[in-house]
Motif scaffolding. Structure first.
Motif, PDB file in Angstrom:
ATOM      1  N   LEU A 111      14.602  49.835 -23.306  1.00  0.00           N
ATOM      2  CA  LEU A 111      13.917  49.255 -24.463  1.00  0.00           C
ATOM      3  C   LEU A 111      13.432  47.834 -24.231  1.00  0.00           C
ATOM      4  N   ASN A 112      14.015  47.158 -23.237  1.00  0.00           N
ATOM      5  CA  ASN A 112      13.650  45.763 -22.953  1.00  0.00           C
ATOM      6  C   ASN A 112      13.442  45.576 -21.446  1.00  0.00           C
ATOM      7  N   PRO A 113      12.396  46.167 -20.889  1.00  0.00           N
ATOM      8  CA  PRO A 113      12.186  46.109 -19.433  1.00  0.00           C
ATOM      9  C   PRO A 113      12.132  44.662 -18.927  1.00  0.00           C
ATOM     10  N   GLY A 114      12.908  44.398 -17.906  1.00  0.00           N
ATOM     11  CA  GLY A 114      12.907  43.076 -17.300  1.00  0.00           C
ATOM     12  C   GLY A 114      13.853  42.079 -17.932  1.00  0.00           C
ATOM     13  N   ALA A 115      14.362  42.376 -19.129  1.00  0.00           N
ATOM     14  CA  ALA A 115      15.289  41.460 -19.800  1.00  0.00           C
ATOM     15  C   ALA A 115      16.702  41.672 -19.264  1.00  0.00           C
ATOM     16  N   ARG A 116      17.492  40.617 -19.310  1.00  0.00           N
ATOM     17  CA  ARG A 116      18.865  40.680 -18.806  1.00  0.00           C
ATOM     18  C   ARG A 116      19.819  41.035 -19.942  1.00  0.00           C
ATOM     19  N   PHE A 117      20.617  42.057 -19.722  1.00  0.00           N
ATOM     20  CA  PHE A 117      21.625  42.452 -20.710  1.00  0.00           C
ATOM     21  C   PHE A 117      22.822  41.518 -20.611  1.00  0.00           C
ATOM     22  N   GLN A 118      23.224  40.952 -21.734  1.00  0.00           N
ATOM     23  CA  GLN A 118      24.347  40.030 -21.761  1.00  0.00           C
ATOM     24  C   GLN A 118      25.501  40.658 -22.537  1.00  0.00           C
ATOM     25  N   ASP A 119      26.497  41.097 -21.805  1.00  0.00           N
ATOM     26  CA  ASP A 119      27.685  41.671 -22.432  1.00  0.00           C
ATOM     27  C   ASP A 119      28.500  40.550 -23.087  1.00  0.00           C
ATOM     28  N   SER A 120      29.303  40.910 -24.059  1.00  0.00           N
ATOM     29  CA  SER A 120      30.142  39.902 -24.721  1.00  0.00           C
ATOM     30  C   SER A 120      31.306  40.598 -25.397  1.00  0.00           C
ATOM     31  N   TRP A 121      32.258  39.815 -25.851  1.00  0.00           N
ATOM     32  CA  TRP A 121      33.461  40.386 -26.456  1.00  0.00           C
ATOM     33  C   TRP A 121      33.131  41.162 -27.724  1.00  0.00           C
ATOM     34  N   HIS A 122      32.126  40.690 -28.504  1.00  0.00           N
ATOM     35  CA  HIS A 122      31.853  41.389 -29.766  1.00  0.00           C
ATOM     36  C   HIS A 122      31.211  42.754 -29.517  1.00  0.00           C
ATOM     37  N   LEU A 123      30.401  42.872 -28.458  1.00  0.00           N
ATOM     38  CA  LEU A 123      29.844  44.181 -28.116  1.00  0.00           C
ATOM     39  C   LEU A 123      30.943  45.128 -27.654  1.00  0.00           C
ATOM     40  N   GLN A 124      31.886  44.619 -26.881  1.00  0.00           N
ATOM     41  CA  GLN A 124      33.015  45.429 -26.435  1.00  0.00           C
ATOM     42  C   GLN A 124      33.863  45.874 -27.624  1.00  0.00           C
ATOM     43  N   ALA A 125      34.042  44.972 -28.603  1.00  0.00           N
ATOM     44  CA  ALA A 125      34.834  45.316 -29.790  1.00  0.00           C
ATOM     45  C   ALA A 125      34.146  46.404 -30.609  1.00  0.00           C
ATOM     46  N   ILE A 126      32.814  46.292 -30.757  1.00  0.00           N
ATOM     47  CA  ILE A 126      32.073  47.330 -31.476  1.00  0.00           C
ATOM     48  C   ILE A 126      32.155  48.659 -30.736  1.00  0.00           C
ATOM     49  N   ALA A 127      32.005  48.608 -29.412  1.00  0.00           N
ATOM     50  CA  ALA A 127      32.077  49.833 -28.605  1.00  0.00           C
ATOM     51  C   ALA A 127      33.433  50.509 -28.751  1.00  0.00           C
ATOM     52  N   GLU A 128      34.506  49.725 -28.773  1.00  0.00           N
ATOM     53  CA  GLU A 128      35.845  50.295 -28.935  1.00  0.00           C
ATOM     54  C   GLU A 128      35.997  50.927 -30.317  1.00  0.00           C
ATOM     55  N   ALA A 129      35.454  50.266 -31.335  1.00  0.00           N
ATOM     56  CA  ALA A 129      35.521  50.842 -32.685  1.00  0.00           C
ATOM     57  C   ALA A 129      34.752  52.156 -32.754  1.00  0.00           C
ATOM     58  N   LEU A 130      33.602  52.218 -32.104  1.00  0.00           N
ATOM     59  CA  LEU A 130      32.821  53.458 -32.085  1.00  0.00           C
ATOM     60  C   LEU A 130      33.542  54.558 -31.312  1.00  0.00           C
ATOM     61  N   ARG A 131      34.259  54.173 -30.254  1.00  0.00           N
ATOM     62  CA  ARG A 131      35.058  55.162 -29.524  1.00  0.00           C
ATOM     63  C   ARG A 131      36.086  55.797 -30.450  1.00  0.00           C
ATOM     64  N   ARG A 132      36.685  54.986 -31.299  1.00  0.00           N
ATOM     65  CA  ARG A 132      37.693  55.497 -32.226  1.00  0.00           C
ATOM     66  C   ARG A 132      37.055  56.376 -33.308  1.00  0.00           C
ATOM     67  N   VAL A 133      35.823  56.060 -33.687  1.00  0.00           N
ATOM     68  CA  VAL A 133      35.089  56.958 -34.582  1.00  0.00           C
ATOM     69  C   VAL A 133      34.841  58.282 -33.876  1.00  0.00           C
ATOM     70  N   ASP A 134      34.444  58.191 -32.618  1.00  0.00           N
ATOM     71  CA  ASP A 134      34.131  59.365 -31.801  1.00  0.00           C
ATOM     72  C   ASP A 134      35.278  60.370 -31.758  1.00  0.00           C
ATOM     73  N   VAL A 135      36.500  59.865 -31.607  1.00  0.00           N
ATOM     74  CA  VAL A 135      37.658  60.751 -31.454  1.00  0.00           C
ATOM     75  C   VAL A 135      38.356  61.035 -32.784  1.00  0.00           C
ATOM     76  N   GLY A 136      37.792  60.560 -33.879  1.00  0.00           N
ATOM     77  CA  GLY A 136      38.331  60.869 -35.190  1.00  0.00           C
ATOM     78  C   GLY A 136      39.440  59.954 -35.668  1.00  0.00           C
ATOM     79  N   GLU A 137      39.710  58.859 -34.952  1.00  0.00           N
ATOM     80  CA  GLU A 137      40.747  57.922 -35.389  1.00  0.00           C
ATOM     81  C   GLU A 137      40.280  57.077 -36.576  1.00  0.00           C
ATOM     82  N   ILE A 138      38.973  56.840 -36.653  1.00  0.00           N
ATOM     83  CA  ILE A 138      38.378  56.079 -37.752  1.00  0.00           C
ATOM     84  C   ILE A 138      37.297  56.939 -38.395  1.00  0.00           C
ATOM     85  N   ARG A 139      37.314  57.018 -39.710  1.00  0.00           N
ATOM     86  CA  ARG A 139      36.269  57.756 -40.417  1.00  0.00           C
ATOM     87  C   ARG A 139      35.382  56.849 -41.266  1.00  0.00           C
TER      88      ARG A 139
END
Length: 221
Positions: free
Chosen positions: A27-55
């Motif tokens: 979606l952003n050709p040539g741009a640099r992706f900058q990972d951060s703690w808040h993206l990791q936290a959101i990803a972990e929350a979505l993982r828990r949604v994925d497996v049914g731990e969070i609804r």
């Protein structure tokens, strides 16, 4: 196919943040992706949604925080890649945002790398529309504005991304109208009330916005 290519495709299927970074590059050709703690936290929350731990999940972050690419674009693509039967409704405040997010989602799932990583994902003939992508096994990502129609629609997952308009911050009448639209239309769209999930993401507009309303409702239960 080289061993490196096989490994990368495996990572795309198993590591959500690797998948997100690839979506970002598309979606952003040539741009640099900058990972951060808040993206990791959101990803972990979505993982828990994925497996049914969070609804029920609420994510409050300021604008330009990467929330939409994670939650409204990459996550539906990830879910449908793993199970093309999944039915997803994505709600936003206005038609322009709905169209923009839907177009970005299509750009991801139409990419060569995505199709190679998720060969079971296939779009139904005529199933690519401005606000909806339908798979051959009747799963879909359906984008709709808060005031739009969801008649006859059901979902395994509902995502609300900036679902309330900016005007709601300034007007009690607007807040009330938009809260009523949310409560009367969207939560009832979950096909399985026990297993279906709702994810709400956006910035706070007012203490009595959608997040505030839901928090008050939970406190009363």
């Amino acid at each position: 196919m080289t061993g490196d290519a096989r490994l990368f495709r495996s990572l795309l299927r198993t590591d959500f943040m690797v998948f997100v970074e690839r979506c970002f590059a598309t979606l952003n050709p040539g741009a640099r992706f900058q990972d951060s703690w808040h993206l990791q936290a959101i990803a972990e929350a979505l993982r828990r949604v994925d497996v049914g731990e969070i609804r029920r999940l609420i994510v409050n972050v300021p604008p330009r925080s990467g929330k939409s690419i994670l939650i409204s674009i990459a996550y539906p693509a990830w879910r449908l890649g793993h199970d093309p039967r999944t039915r997803i409704i994505c709600v936003s405040s206005d038609d322009k945002l709905v169209l923009s997010l839907a177009a970005s989602f299509r750009a991801v799932v139409e990419s060569v790398w995505y199709r190679r990583a998720f060969p079971n994902f296939s779009v139904k003939r005529g199933g690519n529309r401005a606000t909806e992508t339908v798979t051959t096994v009747r799963g879909y990502r359906y984008g709709v504005s808060l005031g739009g129609s969801v008649l006859g629609r059901g979902a395994d997952l509902i995502i609300a991304d900036d679902a309330m308009s900016p005007e709601a911050a300034l007007s009690e009448a607007v807040r009330r109208r938009e809260l009523e639209m949310w409560t009367t239309k969207f939560p009832s769209r979950l096909d399985d009330k026990a297993k279906g999930a709702i994810v709400i993401v956006g910035q706070r507009l007012h203490q009595h916005d959608l997040v505030g309303f839901l928090a008050e409702d939970e406190d009363e239960e």
